[in-house]
Structures are given as structure tokens and as C-alpha cells.
Enzyme design. Structure first.
Site, PDB file in Angstrom:
ATOM      1  N   ARG A   1       1.634  10.552   3.477  1.00  0.00           N
ATOM      2  CA  ARG A   1       2.597  10.819   2.395  1.00  0.00           C
ATOM      3  C   ARG A   1       2.155  12.020   1.562  1.00  0.00           C
ATOM      4  O   ARG A   1       2.969  12.849   1.180  1.00  0.00           O
ATOM      5  CB  ARG A   1       2.727   9.567   1.506  1.00  0.00           C
ATOM      6  CG  ARG A   1       3.718   8.516   1.990  1.00  0.00           C
ATOM      7  CD  ARG A   1       3.437   8.046   3.408  1.00  0.00           C
ATOM      8  NE  ARG A   1       4.358   7.008   3.851  1.00  0.00           N
ATOM      9  CZ  ARG A   1       4.066   5.719   3.884  1.00  0.00           C
ATOM     10  NH1 ARG A   1       2.869   5.296   3.475  1.00  0.00           N
ATOM     11  NH2 ARG A   1       4.953   4.846   4.336  1.00  0.00           N
TER      12      ARG A   1
ATOM     13  N   ASP B   1       2.936   9.049   9.743  1.00  0.00           N
ATOM     14  CA  ASP B   1       4.000   8.208   9.206  1.00  0.00           C
ATOM     15  C   ASP B   1       5.292   9.010   9.242  1.00  0.00           C
ATOM     16  O   ASP B   1       5.334  10.122   9.774  1.00  0.00           O
ATOM     17  CB  ASP B   1       3.672   7.745   7.778  1.00  0.00           C
ATOM     18  CG  ASP B   1       4.187   6.342   7.500  1.00  0.00           C
ATOM     19  OD1 ASP B   1       5.422   6.148   7.566  1.00  0.00           O
ATOM     20  OD2 ASP B   1       3.379   5.444   7.229  1.00  0.00           O
TER      21      ASP B   1
ATOM     22  N   HIS C   1       7.525   3.920  12.020  1.00  0.00           N
ATOM     23  CA  HIS C   1       6.947   4.948  11.149  1.00  0.00           C
ATOM     24  C   HIS C   1       6.705   6.225  11.951  1.00  0.00           C
ATOM     25  O   HIS C   1       5.647   6.858  11.845  1.00  0.00           O
ATOM     26  CB  HIS C   1       5.657   4.447  10.506  1.00  0.00           C
ATOM     27  CG  HIS C   1       5.881   3.410   9.441  1.00  0.00           C
ATOM     28  ND1 HIS C   1       6.458   3.706   8.226  1.00  0.00           N
ATOM     29  CD2 HIS C   1       5.624   2.082   9.417  1.00  0.00           C
ATOM     30  CE1 HIS C   1       6.544   2.600   7.494  1.00  0.00           C
ATOM     31  NE2 HIS C   1       6.049   1.591   8.203  1.00  0.00           N
TER      32      HIS C   1
ATOM     33  N   ASP D   1       3.751  -2.025  12.149  1.00  0.00           N
ATOM     34  CA  ASP D   1       4.462  -2.676  11.046  1.00  0.00           C
ATOM     35  C   ASP D   1       5.845  -2.073  10.845  1.00  0.00           C
ATOM     36  O   ASP D   1       6.117  -0.941  11.248  1.00  0.00           O
ATOM     37  CB  ASP D   1       3.661  -2.543   9.751  1.00  0.00           C
ATOM     38  CG  ASP D   1       3.494  -1.084   9.325  1.00  0.00           C
ATOM     39  OD1 ASP D   1       3.107  -0.270  10.187  1.00  0.00           O
ATOM     40  OD2 ASP D   1       3.767  -0.765   8.149  1.00  0.00           O
ATOM     41  N   GLU D   2       6.708  -2.834  10.203  1.00  0.00           N
ATOM     42  CA  GLU D   2       8.011  -2.379   9.706  1.00  0.00           C
ATOM     43  C   GLU D   2       8.802  -1.589  10.750  1.00  0.00           C
ATOM     44  O   GLU D   2       9.395  -0.553  10.452  1.00  0.00           O
ATOM     45  CB  GLU D   2       7.813  -1.544   8.428  1.00  0.00           C
ATOM     46  CG  GLU D   2       7.203  -2.357   7.287  1.00  0.00           C
ATOM     47  CD  GLU D   2       6.944  -1.541   6.029  1.00  0.00           C
ATOM     48  OE1 GLU D   2       6.994  -2.121   4.935  1.00  0.00           O
ATOM     49  OE2 GLU D   2       6.674  -0.325   6.133  1.00  0.00           O
TER      50      GLU D   2
ATOM     51  N   TRP E   1      -1.499  -8.093   5.841  1.00  0.00           N
ATOM     52  CA  TRP E   1      -1.074  -7.449   4.590  1.00  0.00           C
ATOM     53  C   TRP E   1       0.022  -8.221   3.877  1.00  0.00           C
ATOM     54  O   TRP E   1       0.141  -8.133   2.654  1.00  0.00           O
ATOM     55  CB  TRP E   1      -0.624  -6.014   4.861  1.00  0.00           C
ATOM     56  CG  TRP E   1       0.717  -5.859   5.528  1.00  0.00           C
ATOM     57  CD1 TRP E   1       0.982  -5.897   6.856  1.00  0.00           C
ATOM     58  CD2 TRP E   1       1.981  -5.628   4.881  1.00  0.00           C
ATOM     59  NE1 TRP E   1       2.323  -5.696   7.101  1.00  0.00           N
ATOM     60  CE2 TRP E   1       2.966  -5.528   5.901  1.00  0.00           C
ATOM     61  CE3 TRP E   1       2.382  -5.486   3.555  1.00  0.00           C
ATOM     62  CZ2 TRP E   1       4.311  -5.305   5.626  1.00  0.00           C
ATOM     63  CZ3 TRP E   1       3.727  -5.256   3.287  1.00  0.00           C
ATOM     64  CH2 TRP E   1       4.664  -5.163   4.309  1.00  0.00           C
TER      65      TRP E   1
ATOM     66  N   TYR F   1      -3.589  -3.922  -2.831  1.00  0.00           N
ATOM     67  CA  TYR F   1      -2.830  -2.677  -2.724  1.00  0.00           C
ATOM     68  C   TYR F   1      -3.088  -1.867  -3.991  1.00  0.00           C
ATOM     69  O   TYR F   1      -2.501  -2.112  -5.039  1.00  0.00           O
ATOM     70  CB  TYR F   1      -1.339  -2.978  -2.543  1.00  0.00           C
ATOM     71  CG  TYR F   1      -0.933  -3.106  -1.089  1.00  0.00           C
ATOM     72  CD1 TYR F   1      -1.688  -3.859  -0.198  1.00  0.00           C
ATOM     73  CD2 TYR F   1       0.199  -2.463  -0.603  1.00  0.00           C
ATOM     74  CE1 TYR F   1      -1.335  -3.965   1.133  1.00  0.00           C
ATOM     75  CE2 TYR F   1       0.565  -2.571   0.738  1.00  0.00           C
ATOM     76  CZ  TYR F   1      -0.209  -3.321   1.597  1.00  0.00           C
ATOM     77  OH  TYR F   1       0.136  -3.426   2.918  1.00  0.00           O
ATOM     78  N   PHE F   2      -3.972  -0.886  -3.862  1.00  0.00           N
ATOM     79  CA  PHE F   2      -4.425  -0.157  -5.034  1.00  0.00           C
ATOM     80  C   PHE F   2      -3.452   0.929  -5.489  1.00  0.00           C
ATOM     81  O   PHE F   2      -3.775   1.709  -6.395  1.00  0.00           O
ATOM     82  CB  PHE F   2      -5.802   0.455  -4.775  1.00  0.00           C
ATOM     83  CG  PHE F   2      -6.938  -0.543  -4.839  1.00  0.00           C
ATOM     84  CD1 PHE F   2      -6.703  -1.894  -5.034  1.00  0.00           C
ATOM     85  CD2 PHE F   2      -8.258  -0.121  -4.703  1.00  0.00           C
ATOM     86  CE1 PHE F   2      -7.743  -2.812  -5.087  1.00  0.00           C
ATOM     87  CE2 PHE F   2      -9.303  -1.020  -4.750  1.00  0.00           C
ATOM     88  CZ  PHE F   2      -9.052  -2.367  -4.943  1.00  0.00           C
ATOM     89  N   ASP F   3      -2.267   0.993  -4.872  1.00  0.00           N
ATOM     90  CA  ASP F   3      -1.241   1.874  -5.428  1.00  0.00           C
ATOM     91  C   ASP F   3      -0.452   1.159  -6.523  1.00  0.00           C
ATOM     92  O   ASP F   3       0.383   1.785  -7.182  1.00  0.00           O
ATOM     93  CB  ASP F   3      -0.300   2.395  -4.339  1.00  0.00           C
ATOM     94  CG  ASP F   3       0.338   1.282  -3.526  1.00  0.00           C
ATOM     95  OD1 ASP F   3      -0.255   0.190  -3.423  1.00  0.00           O
ATOM     96  OD2 ASP F   3       1.434   1.508  -2.966  1.00  0.00           O
TER      97      ASP F   3
ATOM     98  N   GLU G   1       2.420   7.221  -1.690  1.00  0.00           N
ATOM     99  CA  GLU G   1       3.733   7.705  -2.118  1.00  0.00           C
ATOM    100  C   GLU G   1       3.690   8.230  -3.552  1.00  0.00           C
ATOM    101  O   GLU G   1       4.328   9.221  -3.890  1.00  0.00           O
ATOM    102  CB  GLU G   1       4.779   6.589  -2.029  1.00  0.00           C
ATOM    103  CG  GLU G   1       5.192   6.227  -0.626  1.00  0.00           C
ATOM    104  CD  GLU G   1       4.407   5.049  -0.095  1.00  0.00           C
ATOM    105  OE1 GLU G   1       4.931   4.333   0.774  1.00  0.00           O
ATOM    106  OE2 GLU G   1       3.260   4.827  -0.549  1.00  0.00           O
TER     107      GLU G   1
END
Length: 781
Positions: A174, A203, A277, A339-340, A406, A431-433, A483
Site C-alpha cells: 500500500r 497486493d 489481492h 485471504d479475501e 487473523w 492489528y497495529f494499524d 493503508e
């Protein structure tokens, strides 16, 4: 190192006391993070002087550790420390040696013996020796030198990690980080005994790894036009097009980083995302995808629906790419994402559906499982292990895959029950964001507070696991998704000191974990951060000032901090707050003209930022972070879209993306003449699918207005503040207007924007109420 045997038998099993022996409370005096497994005090002390030498054997790895320690001590504790050969005079010396430790101590275990005149660090392996050197450095930086001498108490420390996987994930897809920033993070991880850098390299928003034979992956996939009006207007004179943003790592840079990390006992685990992704890769090579190709690399955040297809030619390409990855990264694990993976393009592709039939499968989830198993076979044939996010469980788990859990801890529980290894990295706790507090001044981040204490309180072993299943838990990891983290300094701020809490949970025996004790060791750790130039957060200790007007005209001020730890001290006369200032014990009644200063002190040291200001202004204004959101459906802390250049000067707004609406509860409007609001814009670059249609903005004029209502969002209208044309507005602007017949006394003020489109999205920065009798003290600064 992850490649070594996993240490699941704690050193406590070898050392029954698993704590200090001798002088009571001594272990609690040692300013070491993570907390050692066993500490035994002795009499006397070692005095570290400029004349002290570090003695090492004729071993390249040990010599490097000695030189590294000498340099670290010289920069942060005692200048002049030098390296000598083992066998030098047996006093005023630090000895580093490889020696067999008793019992079943693993490669990362060490013994540190401090006695008057001599310190000995011993380990079975250079990994343990390195960690013993880290602990010694922490002992040397626990306090300030006296007359150029540092006193280290005599002690024996015997220590080993609880878990083998102690990781941080860096997302450079990102936002690209230059190699020096990666090296800084490796250095700082090593000083916390963290040993896995999970490197998220690809990604939808970027492909960051140079791959020979596939130049378009970086020529096209590494670059994008940032979102927002300001970026669209930033024209590159060389091309006449909007300036692109990005970057990538050459093979030589990767080899250098891998070697740099290995010396510091950090393994870099690369992540190459598949099957989802994949938009950046498919922008470069559209033939690898299913359905219509993307127009370019995405500048949107969120979940995209571009997937690799399942043709033989595509697997040939993916395997060729992975073959190059294997050449660069000796890590035993290769992360493939998984994922996703939104299946809509697979569902609508005739060719993909035909492949499902050819393979005898029934669902797209089974096809993804087949995809992952095929990649696992390739990695296994090359002596590597596949690791992926917990979605790889869906449709059937690959035979030897390791699961990174996760979505809570359920993925780890399922994997372990099936006999598979797992790493725990649950959202939101690790999740450190996520931002660290709701105080103004925090950088952008994902919605919801993840505090330092939240991280420290995380239990890595789910209760549902049996003793046998618990052996499949390799360890824990925190993730720094980027992000909302553009800059290296912000990355460090979001990581530390939460990474210190993570490190202690991952390293120390459970019986040694104690929040109050950990907090008492943070002042020394903060000082180390300052010595090394590590940007860090003091959010756990920062003072929250709650100031409210009372009918009598004075202001009641309440002070608190997030952790409830330490002593809050204050002044109200404009003087600096110090360790000798009065402690806060009860709410204060102050005049509007008073100048407040407050900070938290722990162990005689200031551990927070200074809070305060003119009391009348504090009581008459609220930042978006201090206001209540009308709903909390998709909460983010976002920065405005100008200026384009990567500075840290942009304002940050707290907003529910699905409902940009704010409430100021219980505000007294008595004597208020007018209202001032600073407002800004954020790009609406979010992949929300059908949820985007659920965002309802009240229609207004062509440019829109900020609507202010009293008695809640359905109450009477008290102000309309017109906005400017977004295309002509740069940064944050202040709107001002008189209140129209506002109710007297306390009310709930509601703030909403009218707009005809979502992009850009108007957001509230700060609201200030100007009182006629106190205009000087309440007007915005």
C-alpha cells in the site's frame, strides 16, 4: 530463527522458581523487556567504563555480535567500548562465548552472569548469544551514567523464549518503504527479541518485488496515481499525466536486506498474494486473470475482486515467480496470502467453471483449496513450507500448510485440531494499524482503539486447545497494514511501544507477565527509544483533559490517562509541568483565562506528552476525536488529501465512513454568540461494494453546507455554514457563523454535511463555540 527447533517447553520447566532468588523484588528492578525467565541476584556490581573491553573467540558470528554490541553501547551508554580477543585480562571485561547450557535449552536461550569485574554471556548458538547481548545492553541503559561510569548489579539471568515465532508484518504494497526504513525496523525488532519480519510485498495497490523475466510487474504494477483531487491535479511535467506514486525492491536490495536481518537473528518471510489481492499483477499481465482486466493498479482501499485464473499457463508463471522468490529468501516459510478472494469473477467465467468441472470439484471454495494445494506441492518440492491467512482452511486445508489466524483465534483452533501449525495474529488486538487512543494528535488509523494494555493482555493460547494441540501454536505476530501509514516515522509510532508488549507476551513465561510491572519498565524503554531516534507513542500515558463550563462561569477540569498508570501532575499558571508539580487528585475549578499544563510521570520520569492550553479554549472546543460519532459502522481516522507531497503536516479526522455525522453531548450554549468549525476533505477511495449505496448524504446546494442542530440530529436547526467548491479547496478551512436562537443550557449538538457526491467526502476537524464574555479565551487559536 524460525528454521530452528520450536521452543515450547518454557525455561521455567528447567528452573522451578522461574523468578528471582535471593533479594526479594530484585527481578522487578531489572529494566529488561521482554522480562527474563529467571533472575538470581548476587552481591556487588560491575562498573562499565570507557576502558571496558568485549572479549570474543575466533568465530566470525560471535565477533560480529561483539562488534555490534560494542557499537550499540558506544552510541547509547558508554563511548569507547572496544573488541579484544578472548584471553585478554580477566577484569573490566565482557566475555561472549558459545558454551553448552544445561538441560534442554534451545538455540535462542542464553545465560548472562554479571559479577564485579566481569560479565559473561553464554549460549548454545549465536542466536542466544545475540539475545543475551540485547539484555546486557538493556542493563547498561537502565539509568543515567554517573561520572562516565555505569553500574550494573551482579546477577545471573537464565532465559529462553516461550515461542519460536515472534513477528511483525510490514505492508509495503500500500505504501512503499525505502530499504533504510526496513533496516531500521529490523534493528528495532532485534532489540525487542522479535525474530520474524513478515514482508507483505504484493497486493491490489502495488507489486514491490523485481522478478527477472517479468519486467512489467514493477514497470506497471509498482506504480499508481494516488486517490483524491489534489493528486489528480499534480501533473508530472515529464509525462503530462498525473504523477505516479510507488517503488519496488531490486534483487540486490532484497539480498542485502535478507543478509542484514539474518545477522540480527531476524528471518524475512515474503508474502506473494494469490489467488486474490492480485490487481497490481493483473494490471501488468492481464492474461493471468479471470474476466475483464483491471484498468490499472488500484488506489482504493478495501477488498477487490480480481483473481488469478486457473490455467496451466498461469501456474507456470506463478511458479516461475516463486522460483525467483525462493532464490532471494532462504526462509523456510513462504506466505501466499489466500485471504479475501472474492469469487465473483470465477463464478462468472465460463472457462473457470469449465475447469471446476474438469477437476471434479463442486464449488469455488474447493477450487481455491485446489489452487493452494498445487502451490504447496511446488514449494514442498523445493524444500519450503506454505503459510497463508486462515481462509486457506476453506474448501480443505493443504496437507502441510501453516495457518496464520487473523479473523480471531478460530483459524488457529481449527488448524491445530487438524494437526497443523498456526501463528496467531488476530484482528483487532494485533492489528497495529488501529489507532492507540481517541486523543487528538494520533496519526491516521483503522477504527477502534487497540491500546498498549490490550496487546499486553492478549493470551496466545486459546483455551479450547488440548495440550497436544497447543504444541502446534508457533507463536504470535502483529500486523502493520499501511493503508493509513504513509511515512516511516508513523510506522514506528504505530509499532512502539506496542511491539514491546507483543515481545514480552511472545518471549516471557506466562507466570512472569504482569501489566503493572511492565509499565514500570517503560520509562527506561522510552529513554532507549529516544537515544536510538525511534519515534514512539506515549498514548497509554497521555493526559485526557475534559473541560466543561458551569453555570457559575467557571470551568471544571478533569484529568485522566488511558492506562490509569503513573501520577498525573499539573500546573495552572502557565509554568512548565515537572516531576515536582502538584499531583492531580480531584477535579479542578479554573478560570477561563488559566493556562493548564499536565503530564504523566512514572518513576520520576515524564512518560507522556504535555497536554493543556488556555482553559476557556479547552472547554469551548472539541476535535473530531473528542466528539461522539452518531454511528460506528466503519470508523476510520483519515487524513486530508492535501498537500500531495509526503509530509506529516496533514490534518487527521475521525469519521464513520458510512455515516459522516458527529455529536457534542451536553454542551452548554449559554452566552454562546457564534460557532466556528474547521472542516476538510478526504478521498473516497474505498471498495465497499453494495454498501456504498447505504451511505446517505442529505442533498444541499451545489457546494454543500455543514448543518448544525440542537437537541440531537432530529432537533431544531441552529446554524448553516456554507462550504466551498471542493475543487477549489485545499487542506482544512474554517467556517464561521452565528447561532440562530439556540436553546439555553445543556443540549446535544449534531453536525452533518450536505453533499451531492461522496468523493471527496467532507469531514469535521474541530468545532469551537465563542462566548461573548470570554471571546479572547474561547476563540480558536
Amino acid at each position: 530463527m524460525v528454521a530452528r527447533a520450536i521452543i515450547l517447553a518454557f525455561l521455567c520447566a528447567l528452573l522451578p522458581a522461574c523468578a528471582s532468588q535471593g533479594r526479594p523484588g530484585f527481578a522487578d528492578d531489572l529494566q529488561i523487556i521482554p522480562r527474563p525467565a529467571s533472575v538470581s541476584p548476587s552481591s556487588g556490581a560491575f562498573v562499565l567504563r570507557p576502558s571496558t573491553r568485549i572479549a570474543v573467540p575466533d568465530d566470525d558470528e560471535v565477533r560480529w555480535i561483539g562488534a555490534w554490541l560494542a557499537d550499540l553501547l558506544s552510541r547509547t551508554a558508554q563511548p569507547g567500548i572496544q573488541l579484544v580477543d578472548l584471553g585478554a585480562p580477566d577484569s573490566d571485561i565482557i566475555v561472549l562465548q558459545i558454551a553448552s547450557l544445561p538441560g534442554n535449552a534451545g538455540d535462542e536461550a542464553y545465560r548472562l552472569q554479571v559479577s564485579p569485574g566481569k560479565i559473561v554471556v553464554a549460549a548454545n548458538d549465536p542466536a542466544g548469544l545475540f539475545y543475551g547481548a540485547v539484555s546486557l545492553w538493556q542493563l547498561a541503559t537502565a539509568g543515567a551514567p554517573v561520572d562516565r561510569a555505569i553500574t550494573i548489579p551482579a546477577v545471573t539471568i537464565e532465559d529462553a523464549p516461550r515461542f519460536a515465532w515472534r513477528g511483525l508484518m510490514l505492508d509495503v504494497a500500500r505504501h512503499y518503504l525505502p530499504p533504510p526504513a526496513i533496516k531500521n525496523m529490523i534493528d528495532w525488532m532485534a532489540l525487542h527479541k522479535l525474530n520474524v519480519l513478515h514482508w507483505h510485498l504484493t497486493d491490489d495497490q502495488g507489486w514491490r518485488l523485481e522478478i527477472p523475466g517479468y519486467p512489467r510487474l514493477t514497470e506497471v504494477g509498482a506504480w499508481r496515481v494516488p486517490a483524491g483531487e489534489a493528486a489528480a491535479q499534480d501533473i508530472d511535467p515529464a509525462t503530462g499525466q498525473p504523477r505516479e506514486y510507488g517503488g519496488y525492491y531490486t534483487a540486490d536490495e532484497v539480498r542485502d536486506l535478507v543478509a542484514y536481518a539474518a545477522k540480527r537473528q531476524v528471518t524475512i518471510v515474503p508474502e506473494i498474494d494469490m489467488p486474490g489481492h492480485a490487481q497490481a499483477a493483473l494490471a501488468a499481465y492481464p492474461q493471468l486473470g479471470a474476466g475483464e482486466p483491471p484498468a490499472g493498479v488500484s488506489s482504493d482501499w478495501g477488498v477487490h475482486d480480481y483473481l488469478f485464473n486457473v490455467e496451466e499457463s498461469t501456474f507456470a508463471t506463478l511458479e516461475a515467480i516463486l522460483a525467483e522468490v525462493l532464490k532471494l529468501f532462504p526462509s523456510p516459510y513462504i506466505h501466499i496470502g489466500g485471504d479475501e478472494a472474492v469469487k465473483t469473477r470465477w463464478e462468472s467465467s465460463e472457462r473457470v467453471q469449465a475447469r471446476i468441472n474438469e477437476l471434479g470439484l463442486e464449488t469455488e471454495a474447493e477450487l481455491q483449496s485446489w489452487f493452494i494445494k498445487r502451490i504447496e506441492r511446488f514449494l514442498a518440492a523445493h524444500g519450503r513450507k506454505l503459510i497463508g491467512w486462515d481462509e486457506i482452511l476453506e474448501g480443505g486445508l493443504a496437507p502441510a500448510a501453516t495457518v496464520m489466524s487473523w479473523r480471531g483465534v478460530d483459524g488457529a483452533v481449527e488448524a491445530a485440531s487438524l494437526g497443523h501449525d498456526a501463528v496467531l495474529t488476530p484482528s483487532p488486538t494485533l492489528y497495529f494499524d488501529h489507532f492507540q487512543s481517541r486523543l487528538p494528535g494520533e496519526p491516521p488509523g483503522r477504527g477502534g482503539v487497540v491500546s498498549l494494555q490490550d496487546v499486553y493482555s492478549f493470551d496466545p493460547i486459546p483455551e479450547e486447545l488440548s495440550e497436544a494441540e497447543r504444541r502446534h501454536v508457533l507463536g504470535i505476530q502483529a500486523n502493520l497494514w499501511s493503508e493509513h501509514i504513509r511515512l516511516p516515522a508513523r510506522l514506528a509510532y504505530m509499532a512502539f511501544p506496542r511491539a514491546a508488549a507483543l515481545a514480552e507476551v511472545a518471549w516471557s513465561p506466562p507466570a512472569r507477565l504482569d501489566w503493572a510491572n511492565f509499565a514500570s519498565r517503560l520509562p527506561a524503554q522510552f529513554e532507549r527509544y529516544r537515544l536510538l531516534g525511534i519515534p514512539f507513542a506515549t498514548s497509554a500515558f497521555d493526559v485526557r483533559v475534559a473541560a466543561d463550563w458551569r453555570a457559575a462561569g467557571d470551568i471544571v477540569v478533569e484529568l485522566s490517562n488511558q492506562s490509569g498508570t503513573g501520577t498525573i501532575r499539573y500546573t495552572a499558571d502557565g509554568s512548565a509541568v515537572t516531576a515536582g508539580s502538584p499531583p492531580y487528585t480531584e477535579p479542578l475549578r479554573l478560570a477561563a483565562s488559566a493556562e493548564l499544563a499536565a503530564a504523566t510521570f512514572l518513576g520520576g520520569r515524564q512518560v507522556s506528552r504535555r497536554a493543556g492550553g488556555r482553559v476557556g479554549r479547552l472547554a469551548s472546543q472539541r476535535w473530531s476525536q473528542e466528539l461522539e460519532l452518531c454511528t460506528r459502522r466503519l470508523v476510520l481516522s483519515l487524513e486530508d488529501d492535501a498537500p500531495v507531497e509526503a509530509t506529516d503536516a496533514r490534518r487527521v479526522f475521525l469519521v464513520d465512513l458510512m455515516n459522516p455525522c458527529w455529536i457534542w453531548r451536553g454542551v452548554d450554549l449559554s452566552g454562546v454568540a457564534r460557532i466556528e468549525a474547521s472542516v476538510g476533505q478526504v478521498p473516497f477511495n474505498f471498495q465497499l461494494g453494495a454498501d456504498r449505496d447505504k451511505i446517505k448524504l442529505a442533498p444541499g446546494s451545489a457546494t454543500g453546507e455543514l448543518i448544525v442542530r440542537a437537541n440531537g440530529c432530529q432537533g431544531e436547526l441552529v446554524a448553516i455554514l456554507p462550504l466551498l467548491d471542493p475543487a477549489l479547496t485545499d487542506g482544512v478551512r474554517v467556517l464561521s457563523g452565528e447561532l440562530d436562537n439556540p436553546p439555553q443550557g445543556e443540549t446535544d449538538l449534531c453536525f452533518r454535511f450536505t453533499a451531492r457526491k461522496l468523493d471527496p467526502l467532507w469531514v469535521l476537524d474541530r468545532v469551537a463555540l465563542v462566548r461573548e464574555r470570554h471571546a479572547r479565551d474561547t476563540a480558536a487559536p
